[in-house]
Design a protein around this motif. Structure first.
Motif, PDB file in Angstrom:
ATOM      1  N   ARG A 130      15.210  -0.221  -3.546  1.00  0.00           N
ATOM      2  CA  ARG A 130      15.362   0.466  -2.251  1.00  0.00           C
ATOM      3  C   ARG A 130      14.482   1.723  -2.218  1.00  0.00           C
ATOM      4  O   ARG A 130      13.820   2.016  -1.227  1.00  0.00           O
ATOM      5  N   ALA A 131      14.448   2.440  -3.336  1.00  0.00           N
ATOM      6  CA  ALA A 131      13.647   3.670  -3.405  1.00  0.00           C
ATOM      7  C   ALA A 131      12.146   3.344  -3.362  1.00  0.00           C
ATOM      8  O   ALA A 131      11.377   4.044  -2.698  1.00  0.00           O
ATOM      9  N   ALA A 132      11.745   2.288  -4.045  1.00  0.00           N
ATOM     10  CA  ALA A 132      10.324   1.906  -4.028  1.00  0.00           C
ATOM     11  C   ALA A 132       9.900   1.494  -2.618  1.00  0.00           C
ATOM     12  O   ALA A 132       8.821   1.880  -2.144  1.00  0.00           O
ATOM     13  N   LEU A 133      10.758   0.753  -1.924  1.00  0.00           N
ATOM     14  CA  LEU A 133      10.446   0.331  -0.549  1.00  0.00           C
ATOM     15  C   LEU A 133      10.291   1.565   0.341  1.00  0.00           C
ATOM     16  O   LEU A 133       9.386   1.647   1.178  1.00  0.00           O
ATOM     17  N   HIS A 134      11.167   2.519   0.125  1.00  0.00           N
ATOM     18  CA  HIS A 134      11.126   3.748   0.920  1.00  0.00           C
ATOM     19  C   HIS A 134       9.830   4.513   0.647  1.00  0.00           C
ATOM     20  O   HIS A 134       9.139   4.936   1.581  1.00  0.00           O
ATOM     21  N   LEU A 135       9.501   4.678  -0.617  1.00  0.00           N
ATOM     22  CA  LEU A 135       8.293   5.440  -0.968  1.00  0.00           C
ATOM     23  C   LEU A 135       7.024   4.774  -0.437  1.00  0.00           C
ATOM     24  O   LEU A 135       6.087   5.441  -0.018  1.00  0.00           O
ATOM     25  N   LYS A 136       7.022   3.453  -0.449  1.00  0.00           N
ATOM     26  CA  LYS A 136       5.837   2.716   0.018  1.00  0.00           C
ATOM     27  C   LYS A 136       5.865   2.498   1.530  1.00  0.00           C
ATOM     28  O   LYS A 136       5.011   1.800   2.073  1.00  0.00           O
ATOM     29  N   ARG A 137       6.888   3.051   2.156  1.00  0.00           N
ATOM     30  CA  ARG A 137       7.053   2.967   3.623  1.00  0.00           C
ATOM     31  C   ARG A 137       7.018   1.525   4.125  1.00  0.00           C
ATOM     32  O   ARG A 137       6.317   1.184   5.090  1.00  0.00           O
ATOM     33  N   ILE A 138       7.762   0.676   3.440  1.00  0.00           N
ATOM     34  CA  ILE A 138       7.837  -0.734   3.831  1.00  0.00           C
ATOM     35  C   ILE A 138       9.126  -0.924   4.631  1.00  0.00           C
ATOM     36  O   ILE A 138      10.218  -0.694   4.092  1.00  0.00           O
ATOM     37  N   ASN A 140       9.165 -10.248  10.309  1.00  0.00           N
ATOM     38  CA  ASN A 140       8.282  -9.918   9.201  1.00  0.00           C
ATOM     39  C   ASN A 140       8.817  -8.802   8.315  1.00  0.00           C
ATOM     40  O   ASN A 140       8.201  -8.446   7.328  1.00  0.00           O
ATOM     41  N   ARG A 141       9.953  -8.252   8.720  1.00  0.00           N
ATOM     42  CA  ARG A 141      10.533  -7.197   7.894  1.00  0.00           C
ATOM     43  C   ARG A 141      10.990  -7.778   6.575  1.00  0.00           C
ATOM     44  O   ARG A 141      11.503  -8.898   6.519  1.00  0.00           O
ATOM     45  N   ALA A 142      10.828  -6.994   5.524  1.00  0.00           N
ATOM     46  CA  ALA A 142      11.340  -7.430   4.224  1.00  0.00           C
ATOM     47  C   ALA A 142      12.867  -7.424   4.277  1.00  0.00           C
ATOM     48  O   ALA A 142      13.465  -6.682   5.060  1.00  0.00           O
ATOM     49  N   VAL A 143      13.467  -8.280   3.461  1.00  0.00           N
ATOM     50  CA  VAL A 143      14.929  -8.316   3.382  1.00  0.00           C
ATOM     51  C   VAL A 143      15.342  -8.033   1.937  1.00  0.00           C
ATOM     52  O   VAL A 143      14.925  -8.737   1.015  1.00  0.00           O
ATOM     53  N   LEU A 144      16.135  -6.987   1.782  1.00  0.00           N
ATOM     54  CA  LEU A 144      16.614  -6.629   0.444  1.00  0.00           C
ATOM     55  C   LEU A 144      18.072  -7.064   0.306  1.00  0.00           C
ATOM     56  O   LEU A 144      18.942  -6.597   1.039  1.00  0.00           O
ATOM     57  N   LEU A 157       5.376  -4.587  -5.552  1.00  0.00           N
ATOM     58  CA  LEU A 157       5.137  -3.615  -4.476  1.00  0.00           C
ATOM     59  C   LEU A 157       4.004  -2.672  -4.873  1.00  0.00           C
ATOM     60  O   LEU A 157       3.152  -2.318  -4.057  1.00  0.00           O
ATOM     61  N   GLU A 158       4.010  -2.300  -6.137  1.00  0.00           N
ATOM     62  CA  GLU A 158       2.961  -1.389  -6.639  1.00  0.00           C
ATOM     63  C   GLU A 158       1.579  -2.063  -6.584  1.00  0.00           C
ATOM     64  O   GLU A 158       0.589  -1.444  -6.218  1.00  0.00           O
ATOM     65  N   ASP A 159       1.552  -3.348  -6.909  1.00  0.00           N
ATOM     66  CA  ASP A 159       0.276  -4.074  -6.923  1.00  0.00           C
ATOM     67  C   ASP A 159      -0.230  -4.388  -5.514  1.00  0.00           C
ATOM     68  O   ASP A 159      -1.443  -4.402  -5.276  1.00  0.00           O
ATOM     69  N   THR A 160       0.695  -4.664  -4.599  1.00  0.00           N
ATOM     70  CA  THR A 160       0.262  -5.075  -3.259  1.00  0.00           C
ATOM     71  C   THR A 160       0.172  -3.898  -2.287  1.00  0.00           C
ATOM     72  O   THR A 160      -0.503  -3.997  -1.264  1.00  0.00           O
ATOM     73  N   ARG A 161       0.912  -2.834  -2.587  1.00  0.00           N
ATOM     74  CA  ARG A 161       0.882  -1.623  -1.733  1.00  0.00           C
ATOM     75  C   ARG A 161       0.684  -0.424  -2.650  1.00  0.00           C
ATOM     76  O   ARG A 161       1.645   0.277  -2.995  1.00  0.00           O
TER      77      ARG A 161
END
Ligand SMILES: N[C@@H](CCC(=O)N[C@@H](CS)C(=O)NCC(=O)O)C(=O)O
Length: 212
Positions: free
Chosen positions: A21-29, A4-8, A78-82
């Motif tokens: 990568r930075a957005a994923l980090h900030l949203k703790r995904i 279920n981990r996201a793949v970048l 990411l902003e809309d869902t998290r």
């Protein structure tokens, strides 16, 4: 669970990849980064990668059983869902200011210095002159705009998507285009302050390089 981990899909030196990568980090995904070498191997041009991203560029993000492409669409998703932490100002005016800054980078600089342009030039010198010119011109515009919008961050005192666009492009301007950003005092100050933020330290290309 691991599946279920996201793949970048990304390249360590790519500014567009760094935004996501930075957005994923900030949203703790939690995510796994799969390297796509866009410089030496041209892996973005393979049929296999085209089935992931028809635009044959990085990044692409596999998340929520969907594959998303285009860094700004991904960050918005990411902003809309998290929604936490919010990376967009609430005020419509500040939001517009943020988007102005994003557009300068995303439409006005990055595409005009992309490595994918190289084959369209007869010589490397012509390509370097072109990409350097548009990068420097973009920084000049950013300096004028940031003098009016910035506080601790690009837009006031909230870390926003504009910061996620700014830092990678400046890293690129310095390391790849060898531009002296000290002639742009607001840009330069912001960049050096932003680099101290955990998000940019944790997602910095140099950090990825050392893992490779
Ligand atoms: N608008 C796209 C631009 C993507 C893009 O140009 N990515 C660059 C790296 S930053 C790339 O993959 N270049 C390789 C190529 O164009 O062949 C986005 O924001 O995702």
């Amino acid at each position: 669970m691991a599946e279920n981990r996201a793949v970048l899909y990304a390249f360590w030196l790519s500014s567009c990849s760094w935004r996501v990568r930075a957005a994923l980090h900030l949203k703790r995904i939690p995510f796994e980064e799969r390297p796509v070498d866009i410089v030496k191997e041209n892996q973005q041009l393979t049929d296999e990668y085209r089935s992931i991203n028809p635009n044959q560029k990085v990044p692409a993000l596999l998340i929520d059983n969907e594959t998303l492409v285009e860094s700004m669409a991904i960050v918005q998703y990411l902003e809309d869902t998290r929604p936490e932490p919010a990376l967009t100002p609430k005020s419509p005016l500040q939001k517009a200011r943020m988007r102005e800054l994003c557009e300068i980078v995303v439409s006005g600089i990055q595409p005009l210095q992309n490595v994918g342009l190289r084959p369209q030039f007869e010589t490397t010198e012509q390509y370097v002159k072109f990409t350097k010119y548009w990068t420097d011109r973009g920084l000049k515009i950013l300096e004028d705009m940031l003098q009016k919008t910035s506080g601790k961050y690009c837009v006031g005192d909230q870390l926003t998507i504009a910061d996620l666009c700014l830092v990678p492009q400046l890293y690129n301007a310095i390391t790849r285009h060898k531009l002296d950003i000290s002639k742009y005092p607001t840009v330069s100050k912001l960049y050096h302050e932003l680099l101290k933020e955990k998000v940019f330290q944790e997602t910095h290309p140099e950090k990825l390089k050392s893992k490779m």
